[in-house]
Design an enzyme around this catalytic site. Structure first.
Site, PDB file in Angstrom:
ATOM      1  N   ALA A  63       0.866  -1.180   0.000  1.00 32.59           N
ATOM      2  CA  ALA A  63       0.000   0.000   0.000  1.00 32.59           C
ATOM      3  C   ALA A  63       0.901   1.227   0.000  1.00 32.59           C
ATOM      4  O   ALA A  63       2.075   1.148   0.370  1.00 32.59           O
ATOM      5  CB  ALA A  63      -0.887  -0.016   1.234  1.00 32.59           C
ATOM      6  N   GLY A 108       0.396  -4.932   0.909  1.00 31.57           N
ATOM      7  CA  GLY A 108      -0.851  -4.942   0.140  1.00 31.57           C
ATOM      8  C   GLY A 108      -0.710  -5.663  -1.193  1.00 31.57           C
ATOM      9  O   GLY A 108      -1.692  -6.195  -1.721  1.00 31.57           O
ATOM     10  N   GLU A 111      -1.134  -9.221  -0.471  1.00 32.86           N
ATOM     11  CA  GLU A 111      -2.561  -9.420  -0.168  1.00 32.86           C
ATOM     12  C   GLU A 111      -3.376  -9.483  -1.459  1.00 32.86           C
ATOM     13  O   GLU A 111      -4.320 -10.274  -1.581  1.00 32.86           O
ATOM     14  CB  GLU A 111      -3.043  -8.302   0.763  1.00 32.86           C
ATOM     15  CG  GLU A 111      -2.302  -8.350   2.101  1.00 32.86           C
ATOM     16  CD  GLU A 111      -2.746  -7.286   3.073  1.00 32.86           C
ATOM     17  OE1 GLU A 111      -3.595  -7.584   3.919  1.00 32.86           O
ATOM     18  OE2 GLU A 111      -2.238  -6.146   2.991  1.00 32.86           O
ATOM     19  N   GLU A 131       4.353  -5.310   7.024  1.00 37.40           N
ATOM     20  CA  GLU A 131       3.594  -4.256   7.705  1.00 37.40           C
ATOM     21  C   GLU A 131       4.105  -3.963   9.121  1.00 37.40           C
ATOM     22  O   GLU A 131       4.177  -2.810   9.546  1.00 37.40           O
ATOM     23  CB  GLU A 131       2.099  -4.633   7.772  1.00 37.40           C
ATOM     24  CG  GLU A 131       1.336  -4.408   6.476  1.00 37.40           C
ATOM     25  CD  GLU A 131       1.370  -5.606   5.530  1.00 37.40           C
ATOM     26  OE1 GLU A 131       2.230  -6.497   5.714  1.00 37.40           O
ATOM     27  OE2 GLU A 131       0.532  -5.641   4.612  1.00 37.40           O
TER      28      GLU A 131
HETATM   29  N1  CO8 Z   1       4.513   3.044  -1.016  1.00 32.91           N
HETATM   30  C1  CO8 Z   1       4.912   4.203  -1.574  1.00 32.91           C
HETATM   31  N2  CO8 Z   1       6.074   4.331  -2.257  1.00 32.91           N
HETATM   32  C2  CO8 Z   1       6.858   3.243  -2.354  1.00 32.91           C
HETATM   33  C3  CO8 Z   1       6.504   2.004  -1.777  1.00 32.91           C
HETATM   34  C4  CO8 Z   1       5.272   1.929  -1.086  1.00 32.91           C
HETATM   35  N3  CO8 Z   1       4.823   0.795  -0.542  1.00 32.91           N
HETATM   36  N4  CO8 Z   1       7.505   1.126  -2.029  1.00 32.91           N
HETATM   37  C5  CO8 Z   1       8.423   1.785  -2.730  1.00 32.91           C
HETATM   38  N5  CO8 Z   1       8.054   3.075  -2.927  1.00 32.91           N
HETATM   39  C6  CO8 Z   1       8.777   4.124  -3.635  1.00 32.91           C
HETATM   40  C7  CO8 Z   1      10.025   4.570  -2.880  1.00 32.91           C
HETATM   41  O1  CO8 Z   1       9.703   5.502  -1.876  1.00 32.91           O
HETATM   42  C8  CO8 Z   1      10.871   5.144  -3.989  1.00 32.91           C
HETATM   43  O2  CO8 Z   1      10.388   6.437  -4.274  1.00 32.91           O
HETATM   44  P1  CO8 Z   1      11.448   7.639  -4.597  1.00 32.91           P
HETATM   45  O3  CO8 Z   1      12.179   7.202  -5.839  1.00 32.91           O
HETATM   46  O4  CO8 Z   1      10.565   8.840  -4.811  1.00 32.91           O
HETATM   47  O5  CO8 Z   1      12.364   7.745  -3.404  1.00 32.91           O
HETATM   48  C9  CO8 Z   1      10.534   4.258  -5.177  1.00 32.91           C
HETATM   49  O6  CO8 Z   1       9.302   3.607  -4.861  1.00 32.91           O
HETATM   50  C10 CO8 Z   1      11.571   3.174  -5.426  1.00 32.91           C
HETATM   51  O7  CO8 Z   1      11.759   2.474  -4.211  1.00 32.91           O
HETATM   52  P2  CO8 Z   1      13.200   2.204  -3.550  1.00 32.91           P
HETATM   53  O8  CO8 Z   1      14.160   3.286  -3.949  1.00 32.91           O
HETATM   54  O9  CO8 Z   1      13.017   1.990  -2.097  1.00 32.91           O
HETATM   55  O10 CO8 Z   1      13.622   0.854  -4.295  1.00 32.91           O
HETATM   56  P3  CO8 Z   1      14.638  -0.259  -3.758  1.00 32.91           P
HETATM   57  O11 CO8 Z   1      14.869  -1.173  -4.907  1.00 32.91           O
HETATM   58  O12 CO8 Z   1      15.825   0.377  -3.096  1.00 32.91           O
HETATM   59  O13 CO8 Z   1      13.830  -1.035  -2.611  1.00 32.91           O
HETATM   60  C11 CO8 Z   1      11.886  -2.157  -1.687  1.00 32.91           C
HETATM   61  C12 CO8 Z   1      12.705  -1.796  -2.965  1.00 32.91           C
HETATM   62  C13 CO8 Z   1      12.703  -3.102  -0.829  1.00 32.91           C
HETATM   63  C14 CO8 Z   1      10.613  -2.835  -2.176  1.00 32.91           C
HETATM   64  C15 CO8 Z   1      11.568  -0.867  -0.909  1.00 32.91           C
HETATM   65  O14 CO8 Z   1      11.040   0.105  -1.793  1.00 32.91           O
HETATM   66  C16 CO8 Z   1      10.572  -1.058   0.194  1.00 32.91           C
HETATM   67  O15 CO8 Z   1      10.914  -1.574   1.241  1.00 32.91           O
HETATM   68  N6  CO8 Z   1       9.288  -0.639  -0.027  1.00 32.91           N
HETATM   69  C17 CO8 Z   1       8.255  -0.702   0.973  1.00 32.91           C
HETATM   70  C18 CO8 Z   1       7.743  -2.108   1.132  1.00 32.91           C
HETATM   71  C19 CO8 Z   1       6.708  -2.173   2.209  1.00 32.91           C
HETATM   72  O16 CO8 Z   1       6.975  -1.962   3.373  1.00 32.91           O
HETATM   73  N7  CO8 Z   1       5.461  -2.492   1.832  1.00 32.91           N
HETATM   74  C20 CO8 Z   1       4.369  -2.630   2.749  1.00 32.91           C
HETATM   75  C21 CO8 Z   1       3.636  -1.358   2.847  1.00 32.91           C
HETATM   76  S1  CO8 Z   1       2.368  -1.400   4.110  1.00 32.91           S
HETATM   77  C22 CO8 Z   1       1.092  -2.189   3.370  1.00 32.91           C
HETATM   78  O17 CO8 Z   1       1.179  -2.637   2.274  1.00 32.91           O
HETATM   79  C23 CO8 Z   1      -0.152  -2.297   4.198  1.00 32.91           C
HETATM   80  C24 CO8 Z   1      -1.296  -2.948   3.437  1.00 32.91           C
HETATM   81  C25 CO8 Z   1      -2.568  -2.859   4.202  1.00 32.91           C
HETATM   82  C26 CO8 Z   1      -3.096  -1.455   4.221  1.00 32.91           C
HETATM   83  C27 CO8 Z   1      -4.304  -1.385   5.053  1.00 32.91           C
HETATM   84  C28 CO8 Z   1      -4.979  -0.045   4.981  1.00 32.91           C
HETATM   85  C29 CO8 Z   1      -4.879   0.762   6.191  1.00 32.91           C
END
Ligand code: CO8
Length: 254
Positions: A63, A108, A111, A131
């Site tokens: 998400a 998400g 999911e 999460e």
């Molecule tokens: N949301 C928003 N932006 C994201 C997300 C995300 N989930 N994941 C990556 N991005 C963005 C980064 O911020 C980055 O943006 P920018 O270039 O502007 O800095 C761009 O995508 C590229 O990402 P990275 O530079 O971080 O790429 P890497 O190759 O270095 O890393 C990863 C890749 C490991 C996937 C890393 O991006 C990461 O850890 N992402 C987050 C993963 C995560 O924690 N996901 C879970 C999110 S919580 C969730 O999903 C809850 C679901 C239920 C919601 C319920 C409703 C309330």
């Protein structure tokens, strides 16, 4: 649609989530478009299934974290409900879905993949429910679907650790149906979907209903539903054709 590309291919669609600058993260627009895509494909009488994949190095990296940062309790619940409702619609749809997991499949995103009927993953994919590393828990059905898919002990470990796993590990756990070479992921997904869609169309829907309904009840009620669905097949021309074709040693004309 702004974040989804839908390509109709004979009797199925290839749907690509395209928000690569944020690793295809799910905001309310992307989720709403997924719901609209299901409605659109259901209303197309030619289409009976879809393959869902992501553009770039992610399937979906979760998400949208930037969006969630500003949430209050009510907004958190509303976002959770939106994702739950759309993913549930997809899961209960008569359309057969395969998640072709090309890269990061997190939070998400996992999911979403779990609400698909089948999951094929590229060798380079990484899966997980991180999460808790953000002070959250799965909110789009993950805490309910993962234990049903892989068992409560394994699901608890994945959800509470927040660890990412490889597609091979996902396969070992029963989360991933097949691990594919990246170049073969879509071909393999298409091959399997085409095989499924070559079978009796109404039989497939009935079997999916039996599985889905059975998972959510006890054995005796599940057997009751199976019996009803099985009996119902004999009112359908499709079944008469399937049985006759076998006895006449020819291919059925479904
Ligand atoms: N949301 C928003 N932006 C994201 C997300 C995300 N989930 N994941 C990556 N991005 C963005 C980064 O911020 C980055 O943006 P920018 O270039 O502007 O800095 C761009 O995508 C590229 O990402 P990275 O530079 O971080 O790429 P890497 O190759 O270095 O890393 C990863 C890749 C490991 C996937 C890393 O991006 C990461 O850890 N992402 C987050 C993963 C995560 O924690 N996901 C879970 C999110 S919580 C969730 O999903 C809850 C679901 C239920 C919601 C319920 C409703 C309330």
């Amino acid at each position: 649609m702004s974040f989804l590309e839908i390509q109709i291919k004979t009797n199925f669609a290839l749907v690509t989530i395209k928000r690569p600058e944020a690793l295809n993260a799910l905001n309310d627009v992307v989720i709403t478009e997924i719901g609209a895509m299901v409605d659109e494909l259901e209303s197309n009488s030619q289409v009976r299934g879809f393959i869902l994949t992501g553009e770039g190095k992610a399937f979906v990296a979760g998400a949208d974290i930037a969006k969630m940062k500003e949430f209050n309790v009510k907004e958190g619940q509303a976002f959770s409900e939106l994702g739950q409702t759309v993913f549930r619609k997809m899961e209960l749809s008569g359309l057969i879905s395969i998640a072709a997991i090309n890269g990061f499949c997190l939070g998400g995103g996992m999911e979403l993949a779990m609400a698909c009927d089948i999951r094929y993953a590229s060798t380079v994919a990484k899966l997980g429910l991180p999460e808790v590393t953000l002070g959250l828990l799965p909110g789009f059905g993950g805490s309910q679907r993962l234990p049903r898919l892989i068992g409560v002990g394994r699901a608890t470990e994945l959800i509470l650790s927040g660890d990412m796993i490889s597609s091979e590990e996902g396969f070992r756990l029963g989360l991933v149906n097949k691990v594919c070479d990246p170049a073969e992921l879509l071909n393999e997904s298409e091959k399997t979907l085409s095989t499924i869609l070559s079978r009796g169309p109404n039989a497939i829907k009935a079997a999916k209903t039996a599985i889905r309904q059975g998972l959510e009840t006890n054995m005796d009620r599940g057997l009751g539903w199976e019996k009803q669905l099985f009996g119902g097949r004999f009112a359908d021309q499709e079944t008469k054709e399937g049985l006759s074709a076998f006895l006449e040693k020819r291919k059925p004309n479904f």
